[in-house]
Motif scaffolding. Structure first.
Motif, PDB file in Angstrom:
ATOM      1  N   ALA A  72     -47.625 -14.509-136.073  1.00 47.16           N
ATOM      2  CA  ALA A  72     -46.163 -14.559-135.922  1.00 47.16           C
ATOM      3  C   ALA A  72     -45.736 -14.875-134.492  1.00 47.16           C
ATOM      4  N   HIS A  73     -46.593 -14.589-133.538  1.00 40.21           N
ATOM      5  CA  HIS A  73     -46.250 -14.836-132.133  1.00 40.21           C
ATOM      6  C   HIS A  73     -46.403 -16.311-131.751  1.00 40.21           C
ATOM      7  N   PHE A  74     -47.105 -17.076-132.568  1.00 37.71           N
ATOM      8  CA  PHE A  74     -47.404 -18.466-132.220  1.00 37.71           C
ATOM      9  C   PHE A  74     -46.485 -19.463-132.912  1.00 37.71           C
ATOM     10  N   THR A  75     -45.229 -19.053-133.070  1.00 37.73           N
ATOM     11  CA  THR A  75     -44.174 -19.934-133.585  1.00 37.73           C
ATOM     12  C   THR A  75     -43.152 -20.091-132.465  1.00 37.73           C
ATOM     13  N   ASP A  76     -42.266 -21.056-132.597  1.00 39.21           N
ATOM     14  CA  ASP A  76     -41.227 -21.226-131.572  1.00 39.21           C
ATOM     15  C   ASP A  76     -40.375 -19.963-131.457  1.00 39.21           C
ATOM     16  N   ALA A  77     -39.976 -19.399-132.606  1.00 37.19           N
ATOM     17  CA  ALA A  77     -39.145 -18.185-132.597  1.00 37.19           C
ATOM     18  C   ALA A  77     -39.914 -17.010-131.999  1.00 37.19           C
ATOM     19  N   GLY A  78     -41.187 -16.873-132.354  1.00 38.71           N
ATOM     20  CA  GLY A  78     -42.008 -15.790-131.825  1.00 38.71           C
ATOM     21  C   GLY A  78     -42.190 -15.904-130.327  1.00 38.71           C
ATOM     22  N   TYR A  79     -42.413 -17.118-129.857  1.00 40.01           N
ATOM     23  CA  TYR A  79     -42.591 -17.363-128.428  1.00 40.01           C
ATOM     24  C   TYR A  79     -41.318 -17.015-127.659  1.00 40.01           C
ATOM     25  N   GLU A  80     -40.173 -17.437-128.183  1.00 42.37           N
ATOM     26  CA  GLU A  80     -38.892 -17.163-127.530  1.00 42.37           C
ATOM     27  C   GLU A  80     -38.620 -15.655-127.485  1.00 42.37           C
ATOM     28  N   TYR A  81     -38.865 -14.965-128.597  1.00 39.60           N
ATOM     29  CA  TYR A  81     -38.664 -13.517-128.652  1.00 39.60           C
ATOM     30  C   TYR A  81     -39.560 -12.824-127.627  1.00 39.60           C
ATOM     31  N   ASP A  82     -40.822 -13.234-127.574  1.00 37.80           N
ATOM     32  CA  ASP A  82     -41.760 -12.619-126.626  1.00 37.80           C
ATOM     33  C   ASP A  82     -41.328 -12.843-125.181  1.00 37.80           C
ATOM     34  N   GLN A  83     -40.782 -14.013-124.880  1.00 36.18           N
ATOM     35  CA  GLN A  83     -40.299 -14.296-123.520  1.00 36.18           C
ATOM     36  C   GLN A  83     -39.136 -13.366-123.153  1.00 36.18           C
ATOM     37  N   GLN A  84     -38.199 -13.200-124.073  1.00 37.10           N
ATOM     38  CA  GLN A  84     -37.046 -12.318-123.818  1.00 37.10           C
ATOM     39  C   GLN A  84     -37.518 -10.872-123.638  1.00 37.10           C
TER      40      GLN A  84
END
Length: 121
Positions: A72-84
């Motif tokens: 789940a972390h290796f999607t665009d949405a997952g990446y953006e959430y992890d950055q925030q």
């Protein structure tokens, strides 16, 4: 901007407990090395919340968050959430390190050494 307190918010208690009881195999495996102050005497907590985020593992003495990443972390949405999430935690003075689930199993010693390298000497 004043830092928000680091705490386990009561409204997240049931969710944290569920995550602890139903963690991933990688979390269970890494926990076997972190629990009971086994890693250089540092106390780690599982599923500790900071603000509205729940951290996989947290060492209060080191202000260190360890996150294990699955698909789940290796999607665009997952990446953006992890950055925030990381930006918020960094603003609280918490360092965040991440490992892929597979790394925990395939390169355990390297993962543990990476964690120890974040400890204040």
């Amino acid at each position: 901007m004043k830092n928000q307190p680091i705490n386990n918010k009561p409204e997240l208690k049931a969710y944290r407990k569920n995550l602890r009881n139903n963690g991933t195999p990688a979390e269970a495996y890494l926990w076997s090395f972190l629990k009971n102050k086994q890693l250089e005497g540092r106390k780690f907590r599982r599923q500790f919340s900071v603000g509205h985020y729940i951290l996989d593992f947290y060492c209060p003495a080191e202000k260190l968050c360890i996150e294990l990443d699955g698909a789940a972390h290796f999607t665009d949405a997952g990446y953006e959430y992890d950055q925030q999430r990381t930006a918020f935690l960094n603003a609280q003075g918490i360092k965040v390190i991440r490992f892929e689930n597979k790394m925990v199993f395939d390169h355990t010693e390297s993962v543990l050494e990476s964690i120890k390298s974040c400890f204040k000497k």
